[in-house]
Design a protein around this motif. Structure first.
Motif, PDB file in Angstrom:
ATOM      1  N   HIS A 284       0.808  -1.233   0.000  1.00  0.00           N
ATOM      2  CA  HIS A 284       0.000   0.000   0.000  1.00  0.00           C
ATOM      3  C   HIS A 284       0.835   1.274   0.000  1.00  0.00           C
ATOM      4  O   HIS A 284       0.275   2.382  -0.023  1.00  0.00           O
TER       5      HIS A 284
ATOM      6  N   VAL B 248      -3.597   0.510   6.240  1.00  0.00           N
ATOM      7  CA  VAL B 248      -4.545  -0.144   5.322  1.00  0.00           C
ATOM      8  C   VAL B 248      -4.572  -1.649   5.580  1.00  0.00           C
ATOM      9  O   VAL B 248      -5.624  -2.288   5.541  1.00  0.00           O
ATOM     10  N   CYS B 249      -3.396  -2.242   5.864  1.00  0.00           N
ATOM     11  CA  CYS B 249      -3.335  -3.685   6.126  1.00  0.00           C
ATOM     12  C   CYS B 249      -4.154  -4.067   7.348  1.00  0.00           C
ATOM     13  O   CYS B 249      -4.817  -5.117   7.369  1.00  0.00           O
TER      14      CYS B 249
ATOM     15  N   PRO C 228      -7.040  -2.941   9.003  1.00  0.00           N
ATOM     16  CA  PRO C 228      -8.489  -3.224   8.954  1.00  0.00           C
ATOM     17  C   PRO C 228      -8.879  -4.210   7.860  1.00  0.00           C
ATOM     18  O   PRO C 228      -9.917  -4.873   7.965  1.00  0.00           O
ATOM     19  N   THR C 229      -8.064  -4.324   6.823  1.00  0.00           N
ATOM     20  CA  THR C 229      -8.463  -5.176   5.699  1.00  0.00           C
ATOM     21  C   THR C 229      -8.040  -6.635   5.869  1.00  0.00           C
ATOM     22  O   THR C 229      -8.753  -7.545   5.447  1.00  0.00           O
ATOM     23  N   GLU C 230      -6.907  -6.883   6.498  1.00  0.00           N
ATOM     24  CA  GLU C 230      -6.388  -8.251   6.559  1.00  0.00           C
ATOM     25  C   GLU C 230      -6.224  -8.796   7.972  1.00  0.00           C
ATOM     26  O   GLU C 230      -6.162 -10.005   8.161  1.00  0.00           O
ATOM     27  N   HIS C 231      -6.149  -7.913   8.975  1.00  0.00           N
ATOM     28  CA  HIS C 231      -5.856  -8.384  10.331  1.00  0.00           C
ATOM     29  C   HIS C 231      -6.862  -7.830  11.349  1.00  0.00           C
ATOM     30  O   HIS C 231      -6.531  -7.631  12.518  1.00  0.00           O
ATOM     31  N   ARG C 232      -8.079  -7.597  10.898  1.00  0.00           N
ATOM     32  CA  ARG C 232      -9.120  -7.028  11.777  1.00  0.00           C
ATOM     33  C   ARG C 232      -9.407  -7.963  12.943  1.00  0.00           C
ATOM     34  O   ARG C 232      -9.632  -7.511  14.074  1.00  0.00           O
TER      35      ARG C 232
END
Length: 559
Positions: A70, A88-89, A91-95
């Motif tokens: 990103h 960005v990582c 919330p999208t991949e490690h929420r």
């Protein structure tokens, strides 16, 4: 000349100032004025500043503070996935990850972390592997040159042998020719002598007949004609008989078919050069992974150090065949699989053999060697008995790196955890560079073997094998009448001890707790069993006989 690092904030103002500091957080240079402002500003006062000279040292280190996906600054770290994250990582991949922490928190003790230590060790191991590969290729080049030289010598020697042999064959043939010629000439000469004698006789008779015809009486002519006629007839018959025995001789040379092939150029080649390729058996180290795999392969999960599951599988048997009296007192398995033997006689040599038991050559050392232990992929330690010193020796470069005076006789030795243990009246403990650390009052005779936590020593006077902790305190003492006069010994990963009985002529393995044992080998009554060494990486056991006879290499199987 070092490149100039400009001040980042000054460049933003379109002015040019040389930076004196570098901010590792902002990743930009700072002049002296901007440095002051940087330290005063609340948001940047905790940033780490380093000198420009130090920055240049890490300038080319491949570190990125931004997310490769990103292109945002890395701010978080997910412990579950061992992954750095940007805004960005997260919330999208490690929420759903519960153990995401700020990257500053994760990096707080990174200098002292095991990851850093492992990385440094991994680099060291990789460098050693590269050095090993370079050394191997240099050795391979030298081997190629040596083999080429050897083959050239063989060709030259073979050619000389062929020439000498052809000379001998030629001489033999000429001698036969001369002998046959002489025999034939002798026969001809015999006939010539006979005919010359008869010719003289006939000439004389011819003259006598002429004189008789001129001056003798009729009666004398009458009687002489008849008598001389008989003589002539006799000689004529003699000549006829001789003529039937005469031969003409024709000499003919019949070349041997192999010689004829050479002379007619039918032999097309002097020989063939055959080159075979085989995989280089390099003992390359892999940090952590290799150790785990080795532990599983060598000693499976079901194995818990019980010696009942220990077995030996023979790899090869061989003799150490050298001139003169042999007194083999120590051995080692090198990282490349070669076998080294110490010869405590008047020869100042270590003997090197292949895993197949083939003699490779000798390594000249400082005195009569007693024992050997491997320190790393190119260095060994050697003791010299009553010479009162031991050495750290680079066997690849064939040079002594350090000579360590011990102040007393030194015999068996072992290496573990970066320390060298030397068997003296006590046991001397040295670091890997040969610096004396301490002495341990450990009873026993001649030999010593070290594991991670213990020291093992035989006592041939009372037939005991003892285990001590690293402070020299006895942990257990093994004694059994089946083992008499224990000499050489070696331990495996689990602390089981392989021991040779010099008088009982056997090899046993004592369990790591000293409570039981298993007999592995019985030796011939005429042999002189001396000792063993165990290689943990290759999981092989090398046994040697005092006189160099009946040496053997075994795989150690754990079931």
């Amino acid at each position: 000349m070092a490149s100039v690092i400009s001040c980042g904030p000054c460049l933003y103002d379109e002015t040019h100032q040389n930076a004196s500091k570098w901010c590792t957080s902002c990743e930009e240079g700072l002049c002296k004025d901007c440095e002051k402002t940087h330290r005063k500003t609340k948001t940047t006062r905790d940033h780490k500043l380093i000198s420009i000279d130090n920055y240049r040292k890490i300038k080319d280190v491949p570190i990125s503070l931004d997310c490769s996906v990103h292109d945002k600054k890395l701010e978080w770290f997910c412990k579950s996935h061992d992954k750095t994250l940007c805004v960005v990582c997260l919330p999208t991949e490690h929420r759903s990850c519960s153990d995401v922490i700020p990257i500053d928190v994760a990096a707080a003790k990174s200098r002292q972390s095991t990851a850093m230590s492992d990385l440094q060790e991994a680099i060291e191991v990789t460098l050693r592997n590269i050095t090993l590969c370079i050394s191997n290729r240099n050795t391979a080049r030298k081997d190629i040159e040596k083999q080429e030289k050897d083959i050239r010598t063989i060709v030259k020697v073979t050619r000389t042998k062929i020439n000498n042999y052809l000379d001998k064959l030629e001489e033999k043939l000429i001698q036969t020719l001369a002998s046959e010629s002489e025999t034939c000439n002798s026969k001809c000469n015999n006939f010539l002598q006979q005919f010359n004698t008869q010719e003289v006789k006939m000439i004389k008779l011819k003259d006598q007949v002429y004189q008789m015809k001129e001056f003798a009486s009729d009666l004398q002519v009458f009687l002489g004609t008849r008598q001389i006629d008989k003589l002539v007839m006799s000689e004529t018959e003699s000549i006829k008989t001789a003529a039937k025995s005469m031969y003409d001789y024709k000499f003919n040379l019949v070349l041997n078919s192999d010689i004829q092939k050479l002379s007619n150029a039918l032999v097309k080649e002097f020989g063939d050069i055959q080159v075979t390729e085989h995989t280089t058996d390099l003992d390359l180290k892999e940090l952590k992974i290799e150790q785990a795999q080795m532990h599983q392969n060598v000693q499976p999960p079901s194995y818990h150090g019980n010696v009942a599951g220990v077995k030996l599988k023979l790899i090869t048997k061989f003799d150490i065949k050298q001139e003169g009296f042999m007194f083999i007192t120590g051995c080692a398995v090198l990282p490349n699989g070669h076998l080294l033997f110490a010869n405590y006689t008047n020869k100042q040599n270590l003997f090197e053999y292949s895993e197949d038991g083939n003699y490779i050559g000798s390594i000249h050392v400082s005195a009569h060697s007693y024992d050997i232990t491997v320190l790393d992929f190119e260095r060994i330690a050697i003791t010299y008995g009553n010479k009162r010193f031991f050495e750290i020796f680079n066997y690849r470069k064939n040079l002594v790196e350090k000579k360590i005076e011990t102040g007393g006789d030194c015999y068996g030795l072992s290496q573990s955890n970066g320390k060298i243990y030397v068997r003296q009246d006590q046991v001397g403990v040295f670091d890997i560079m040969g610096k004396k650390l301490c002495n341990r009052a450990i009873s026993g005779t001649l030999f010593i073997s070290a594991s991670k936590n213990n020291l093992f020593s035989p006592n041939c006077s009372n037939n005991n094998v003892c285990c001590f902790d690293m402070n020299g305190h006895e942990k257990w003492n093994f004694h059994d009448d089946f083992l008499r006069r224990p000499y050489g010994l070696a331990n495996d990963r689990s602390g089981n001890v392989f021991v040779v009985g010099c008088v009982s002529k056997n090899l046993i393995v004592v369990q790591h707790d000293g409570k039981t044992y298993k007999n592995l080998l019985n030796f011939d009554k005429h042999s002189s069993p001396r000792g063993v060494c165990y290689n943990e990486d290759r999981n092989i056991l090398l046994y040697y006989d005092e006189e160099g006879d009946h040496c053997a290499l075994y795989s150690v199987l754990y079931t």
